[in-house]
Design an enzyme around this catalytic site. Structure first.
Site, mmCIF file in Angstrom:
data_model
loop_
_atom_site.group_PDB
_atom_site.id
_atom_site.type_symbol
_atom_site.label_atom_id
_atom_site.label_comp_id
_atom_site.label_asym_id
_atom_site.label_seq_id
_atom_site.Cartn_x
_atom_site.Cartn_y
_atom_site.Cartn_z
ATOM 1 N N LYS A 97 0.842 -1.210 0.000
ATOM 2 C CA LYS A 97 0.000 0.000 0.000
ATOM 3 C C LYS A 97 0.872 1.253 0.000
ATOM 4 C CE LYS A 97 -1.892 1.733 3.993
ATOM 5 N NZ LYS A 97 -1.602 3.175 4.080
ATOM 6 N N ASN A 98 1.874 1.268 0.861
ATOM 7 C CA ASN A 98 2.668 2.484 1.013
ATOM 8 C C ASN A 98 3.647 2.710 -0.133
ATOM 9 O OD1 ASN A 98 1.283 2.963 3.307
ATOM 10 N ND2 ASN A 98 2.986 2.553 4.730
ATOM 11 N N CYS A 156 -5.618 8.038 8.829
ATOM 12 C CA CYS A 156 -5.947 7.418 10.118
ATOM 13 C C CYS A 156 -5.857 8.434 11.247
ATOM 14 C CB CYS A 156 -4.962 6.296 10.415
ATOM 15 S SG CYS A 156 -5.495 4.696 9.815
ATOM 16 N N ARG A 160 -0.018 14.517 12.919
ATOM 17 C CA ARG A 160 0.437 14.383 11.544
ATOM 18 C C ARG A 160 0.550 15.732 10.825
ATOM 19 N NH1 ARG A 160 -1.739 8.683 9.256
ATOM 20 N NH2 ARG A 160 0.352 8.638 8.459
ATOM 21 N N ASP A 165 3.734 0.818 11.955
ATOM 22 C CA ASP A 165 2.554 0.176 11.367
ATOM 23 C C ASP A 165 2.371 -1.268 11.830
ATOM 24 O OD1 ASP A 165 1.983 2.496 10.081
ATOM 25 O OD2 ASP A 165 2.586 1.844 8.088
ATOM 26 N N ARG A 212 -9.107 -0.240 4.193
ATOM 27 C CA ARG A 212 -8.199 0.755 3.618
ATOM 28 C C ARG A 212 -6.871 0.120 3.210
ATOM 29 N NH1 ARG A 212 -6.525 4.988 7.329
ATOM 30 N NH2 ARG A 212 -5.156 5.189 5.562
HETATM 31 C C1 UD1 Z 1 4.062 6.927 6.221
HETATM 32 C C2 UD1 Z 1 3.194 5.711 5.999
HETATM 33 C C3 UD1 Z 1 2.559 5.279 7.310
HETATM 34 C C4 UD1 Z 1 3.637 5.058 8.364
HETATM 35 C C5 UD1 Z 1 4.558 6.258 8.474
HETATM 36 C C6 UD1 Z 1 5.752 6.030 9.394
HETATM 37 C C7 UD1 Z 1 2.421 5.979 3.720
HETATM 38 C C8 UD1 Z 1 1.276 6.224 2.807
HETATM 39 N N1 UD1 Z 1 2.159 6.055 5.036
HETATM 40 O O1 UD1 Z 1 3.215 7.957 6.708
HETATM 41 O O2 UD1 Z 1 1.833 4.070 7.063
HETATM 42 O O3 UD1 Z 1 3.022 4.846 9.614
HETATM 43 O O4 UD1 Z 1 5.079 6.598 7.174
HETATM 44 O O5 UD1 Z 1 6.489 4.940 8.974
HETATM 45 O O6 UD1 Z 1 3.522 5.686 3.285
HETATM 46 N N2 UD1 Z 1 5.949 14.678 10.687
HETATM 47 C C9 UD1 Z 1 6.059 15.998 10.992
HETATM 48 N N3 UD1 Z 1 6.019 16.909 9.988
HETATM 49 C C10 UD1 Z 1 5.876 16.540 8.685
HETATM 50 C C11 UD1 Z 1 5.772 15.181 8.374
HETATM 51 C C12 UD1 Z 1 5.811 14.257 9.400
HETATM 52 O O7 UD1 Z 1 6.188 16.376 12.158
HETATM 53 O O8 UD1 Z 1 5.850 17.417 7.799
HETATM 54 C C13 UD1 Z 1 5.959 13.673 11.773
HETATM 55 C C14 UD1 Z 1 4.616 12.980 11.888
HETATM 56 O O9 UD1 Z 1 3.710 13.710 12.661
HETATM 57 C C15 UD1 Z 1 4.984 11.687 12.549
HETATM 58 C C16 UD1 Z 1 6.360 11.391 11.967
HETATM 59 O O10 UD1 Z 1 6.852 12.624 11.460
HETATM 60 O O11 UD1 Z 1 5.116 11.875 13.925
HETATM 61 C C17 UD1 Z 1 6.372 10.326 10.888
HETATM 62 O O12 UD1 Z 1 5.631 10.738 9.826
HETATM 63 P P1 UD1 Z 1 5.946 10.350 8.311
HETATM 64 O O13 UD1 Z 1 7.196 9.539 8.232
HETATM 65 O O14 UD1 Z 1 5.860 11.576 7.485
HETATM 66 O O15 UD1 Z 1 4.715 9.399 7.985
HETATM 67 P P2 UD1 Z 1 3.729 9.468 6.761
HETATM 68 O O16 UD1 Z 1 4.474 9.747 5.510
HETATM 69 O O17 UD1 Z 1 2.556 10.288 7.088
#
Ligand code: UD1
Length: 418
Positions: A22-23, A116, A121, A305, A397
């Site tokens: 998925k990711n 989710c 986030r 995850d 999902r």
């Molecule tokens: C992706 C995955 C999700 C997984 C996560 C962490 C997809 C579609 N989703 O989510 O399944 O749980 O990686 O492995 O690939 N953060 C900030 N600022 C930002 C971006 C992120 O503070 O601009 C923080 C987030 O709040 C969180 C952490 O960084 O605490 C990790 O987020 P991130 O690695 O960006 O996860 P996603 O890309 O949303």
């Protein structure tokens, strides 16, 4: 609304055909509009997040067709740079569309993304990186408007290895003018998949899988056909299910080095793991032991995850486990549901302290998010008696044919309307 009715206590045996990740597929779909030519993604999983992303592409004017398990995207006629809030609120991955839309149209308008309910986030890292590439950003009334006629390559330092921000930068930088170097990039295998896909479209990206990724901007990308990697989180979910139920299960298609820490933790529980090339077999029998400590970390650490699934397993192992969630603030929302099944778990902030009980029992529980929902299914499969898991939309999902795959392994699981 539908629910699962699960009768626990059946051994699981057999092999699982894994879906594409998925990711990986979600950012690949976002990348598909970087070219006007046809793009095919093979073996696209039949999950609602993919359907939602396809709908977003259609709203932009792309022609998206599912056939024989593949998805084909023709975006020659796409002309819209706006994504309606009804769709972005449903799917957090819609944030990748910022990079793609900017590359394709020089502008993007999207509502703040959803996904989710597992924490705040924020997307500050995405936005500050885009600014480094020369993008002008304004935010108003829950919408983000980005604009830049031609992005310029830049040195970008990420404070934290955000998966989504790293992917968004790649999508923006592939057609920017000159060279972009991302330092502190996320190293997840799905980012390597995105790099391979972009390069198959004619991009020049190198270094994915390490913390420095270099992108040499190109003028245009062309069409491509690509088979994404298999889903390591789905693989982990089935391994946890097998561990919780006892039995022998094989998953094929995931490289052991991509789930190394998970395999280590399952061995700590007392399971036998045989990993060769991309085949992983688990043997589980008798009462397992709790892991002393599991702490989620960016790759190659223990994946957030799989945190909920690991907690569900530990809930009925011998001893105590400390589970620390470092990535998302509120990723223990499934714990009260596990408690309904007899789990003894105390949550304080980002830590869950699990005292393993002899056996969980059936109850009526509700899935509140994707992985928390999978954890409830794992708990139910290992529990005594019948469990009903409500609100399957979260599980849908991310898991294609979840019930069919579990049933094939010998689980007693039905899907019924409520
Ligand atoms: C992706 C995955 C999700 C997984 C996560 C962490 C997809 C579609 N989703 O989510 O399944 O749980 O990686 O492995 O690939 N953060 C900030 N600022 C930002 C971006 C992120 O503070 O601009 C923080 C987030 O709040 C969180 C952490 O960084 O605490 C990790 O987020 P991130 O690695 O960006 O996860 P996603 O890309 O949303």
């Amino acid at each position: 609304m539908e629910k699962y009715v699960i009768e626990g206590g059946r051994r699981l045996a057999g092999s699982v055909a894994l879906q594409s990740a998925k990711n990986s597929v979600l950012p690949l779909l976002a990348a598909s509009i970087l070219t006007e030519e046809r793009v095919t993604i093979r073996d696209a999983p039949n999950i609602s997040d993919v359907a939602c992303m396809a709908q977003i592409l259609r709203e932009l004017g792309a022609n998206v067709r599912f056939s024989g398990g593949n998805v084909t995207i023709d975006s020659a006629d796409a002309c819209c740079h706006e994504i309606p809030s009804s769709l972005t609120r449903e799917l957090r991955s819609s944030v990748f569309m910022l990079g793609s839309l900017l590359s394709r149209f020089g502008r993007a308008l999207i509502a703040y993304p959803g996904g989710c309910d597992i924490g705040l986030r924020p997307i500050d890292l995405h936005l500050s990186a885009l600014k480094r590439l020369g993008v002008g950003i304004s935010e108003r009334d829950g919408f983000i408007f980005c604009e830049c006629a031609r992005m310029k390559g830049a040195e970008i330092l990420l404070d934290f290895p955000s998966v989504g921000a790293t992917e968004n930068i790649l999508l923006a930088a592939v057609k920017a003018e000159g060279r972009t170097v991302v330092t502190g990039a996320a190293k997840e295998p799905e980012i390597v998949d995105l790099q391979n896909f972009l390069n198959a479209m004619g991009a020049k990206v190198a270094g994915a899988g390490t913390d420095v990724i270099e992108v040499e901007g190109v003028k245009a990308l062309h069409g491509a056909a690509f088979r994404p990697m298999k889903d390591r989180i789905e693989a982990g979910t089935f391994l946890f299910a097998a561990a919780a139920c006892g039995g022998e299960v094989e998953v094929e298609g995931v490289r052991p080095e991509n789930i190394r820490l998970l395999l280590h933790k399952l061995r700590e529980n007392g399971c036998k793991i045989h990993a060769k090339n991309d085949k992983i077999r688990i043997e589980s029998g008798g009462r397992l032991k709790c892991n002393r400590r599991i702490e989620t970390m960016p790759f190659p650490g223990f994946p957030t995850d799989l945190q909920a699934q690991a907690t569900a397993l530990n809930a009925s192992c011998a001893g105590c486990a400390l589970i620390v969630e470092n990535l998302f603030e509120t990723r223990f929302k499934y714990v009260p549901e596990l408690q309904k099944m007899g789990a003894d778990i105390e949550v304080k902030g980002r830590t869950a302290f699990v005292r393993g009980v002899e056996r969980l029992h059936g109850a009526c529980v509700t899935a509140g998010d994707l992985r928390g929902g999978a954890a409830l299914v794992i708990a139910a499969l290992g529990a005594e008696g019948v469990t009903e898991v409500l609100d399957l939309s979260h599980i849908d999902r991310g898991y294609a044919d979840f019930r069919t795959k579990l049933k094939k392994l010998g689980a007693s699981i039905r899907r019924v309307g409520v």
